[in-house]
Scaffold this motif. Structure first.
Motif, PDB file in Angstrom:
ATOM      1  N   UNK A  53      36.464 -35.012  25.329  1.00 26.87           N
ATOM      2  CA  UNK A  53      36.354 -34.577  23.989  1.00 26.87           C
ATOM      3  C   UNK A  53      36.074 -32.967  23.743  1.00 26.87           C
ATOM      4  N   UNK A  54      35.506 -32.372  24.590  1.00 31.45           N
ATOM      5  CA  UNK A  54      35.512 -30.843  24.596  1.00 31.45           C
ATOM      6  C   UNK A  54      36.599 -30.220  24.566  1.00 31.45           C
ATOM      7  N   UNK A  55      37.577 -30.781  25.301  1.00 30.33           N
ATOM      8  CA  UNK A  55      39.036 -30.435  25.926  1.00 30.33           C
ATOM      9  C   UNK A  55      39.446 -30.180  24.430  1.00 30.33           C
ATOM     10  N   UNK A  56      39.637 -31.615  23.976  1.00 28.77           N
ATOM     11  CA  UNK A  56      40.276 -31.848  22.631  1.00 28.77           C
ATOM     12  C   UNK A  56      40.053 -30.777  21.517  1.00 28.77           C
ATOM     13  N   UNK A  57      38.614 -30.733  21.554  1.00 26.17           N
ATOM     14  CA  UNK A  57      37.873 -29.768  20.328  1.00 26.17           C
ATOM     15  C   UNK A  57      38.402 -28.453  20.430  1.00 26.17           C
ATOM     16  N   UNK A  58      38.319 -27.835  21.622  1.00 24.74           N
ATOM     17  CA  UNK A  58      38.936 -26.682  21.819  1.00 24.74           C
ATOM     18  C   UNK A  58      40.365 -26.318  21.765  1.00 24.74           C
ATOM     19  N   UNK A  59      41.289 -27.324  21.950  1.00 22.56           N
ATOM     20  CA  UNK A  59      42.709 -27.278  21.789  1.00 22.56           C
ATOM     21  C   UNK A  59      42.910 -27.125  19.973  1.00 22.56           C
ATOM     22  N   UNK A 115      42.424 -22.873  21.180  1.00 22.13           N
ATOM     23  CA  UNK A 115      42.288 -22.117  22.358  1.00 22.13           C
ATOM     24  C   UNK A 115      43.646 -22.677  23.375  1.00 22.13           C
ATOM     25  N   UNK A 116      43.801 -21.704  24.220  1.00 29.16           N
ATOM     26  CA  UNK A 116      45.055 -22.134  25.244  1.00 29.16           C
ATOM     27  C   UNK A 116      44.609 -23.180  25.914  1.00 29.16           C
TER      28      UNK A 116
END
Length: 75
Positions: free
Chosen positions: A7-13, A17-18
């Motif tokens: 979830x954090x990865x998706x939100x950062x993307x 974010x790169x």
């Protein structure tokens, strides 16, 4: 330690974010989460040991009181 919070990865993307930075941040947060889980387990063990120590102290105090009572009553 290759777990990451999706979830954090998706939100950062989605925030722009790169991919490398988002993946690194998600892995870092997952590592912190596992550290907090270990701390919670350690605290649970400490609480269990405190309960045992309270019972032991109660029995010792009860025994001491009964011995002192017996000494003064027997005199």
């Amino acid at each position: 330690m290759s777990t990451m919070i999706a979830e954090l990865y998706d939100a950062l993307r989605e925030a722009g974010a790169s991919e490398e930075k988002a993946r690194a941040a998600a892995k870092t947060m997952a590592d912190y989460d596992s550290r907090f889980s270990k701390i919670d387990q350690d605290l649970a063990l400490i609480k269990a040991e405190i309960v045992v120590l309270k019972w032991m102290l109660g029995f010792l105090i009860g025994g001491m009181v009964s011995l002192i009572f017996k000494v003064f009553i027997a005199s």
